[in-house]
Design an enzyme around this catalytic site. Sequence first.
Site, short mmCIF file in Angstrom:
data_model
loop_
_atom_site.label_atom_id
_atom_site.label_comp_id
_atom_site.label_asym_id
_atom_site.label_seq_id
_atom_site.Cartn_x
_atom_site.Cartn_y
_atom_site.Cartn_z
N CYS A 87 0.83 -1.20 0.00
CA CYS A 87 0.00 0.00 0.00
C CYS A 87 0.88 1.26 0.00
O CYS A 87 1.52 1.56 -1.00
CB CYS A 87 -0.97 -0.04 1.18
SG CYS A 87 -2.38 1.08 1.00
N HIS A 204 -3.54 -5.76 1.15
CA HIS A 204 -2.91 -6.03 2.43
C HIS A 204 -2.98 -7.52 2.80
O HIS A 204 -3.88 -7.94 3.53
CB HIS A 204 -3.61 -5.23 3.53
CG HIS A 204 -3.36 -3.76 3.47
ND1 HIS A 204 -2.29 -3.17 4.09
CD2 HIS A 204 -4.04 -2.77 2.85
CE1 HIS A 204 -2.32 -1.86 3.87
NE2 HIS A 204 -3.37 -1.59 3.11
N GLU A 206 -1.23 -9.03 4.90
CA GLU A 206 -0.98 -9.18 6.34
C GLU A 206 -2.26 -9.18 7.16
O GLU A 206 -2.25 -9.61 8.33
CB GLU A 206 -0.05 -8.07 6.84
CG GLU A 206 -0.64 -6.69 6.98
CD GLU A 206 -0.65 -5.87 5.70
OE1 GLU A 206 -0.86 -4.64 5.79
OE2 GLU A 206 -0.44 -6.45 4.62
#
Length: 233
Positions: A87, A204, A206
């Site tokens: 990002c 994302h 994660e």
Amino acid sequence: MKAAVVVFPGSNRERDMAHALRLVSGREPAMVWHGERDLPAGTDLVVLPGGFSYGDYLRCGAIAAHAPIMEAVRIHARKGGLVMGVCNGFQILCEAELLPGILLRNASVKFLCRDVHLKIERSDTPFTRGYNAGQVIRVPVAHGEGNYFASEGTIGRLEAEGRVLFRYTDAEGKRDPKWNVNGATNAIAGVLNEKLNVLGLMPHPENHVENAVGCTDGRGLFAGLVAHFAQAA
């Protein structure tokens, strides 16, 4: 795998990233402040997390690209070390010229916060060895400037050299403008540098590593990185 997460003023996903790295690798990553000039000795992977570095003044990532720690990141990349920007981290890597292109305002001119589907274009990289080529995964996006753009010649080289690693698609892996959530050129969600050791991606992974959140599709990226360094040891 010894990872370092770079923290800038305005970063807000560094703890999420550190948690994912710790969860999958079993090792605590180093948190490196932007004002430092060196990475921890023996660093294998450098991660630039999401957020709004320096408040997104000027252009997203433009100021962070000149932070003191970025010279060490450049040196790490030149030596073949792995670097990943997610990002805002992707925006920083583009502004630092570690990746080609730039991230523009979303075509909708609205901030996006939703799950998207990504097609894995190849699985023979350290970042995607935890997936199969052609596999479709579901991960979140949260950005206002994720519209990837580069010159026609640059896009042609990225495509010809297999440097587009993630692409926005539907759940079946089909490309359609309505699934290209931010209007990115060729529905590009993530790209590699020429040496294939620097990755930038807008979504994302994660945030999708635990059953508690209902999806673990992002875990394959981190598991693949751990396997890569285990094999190299």
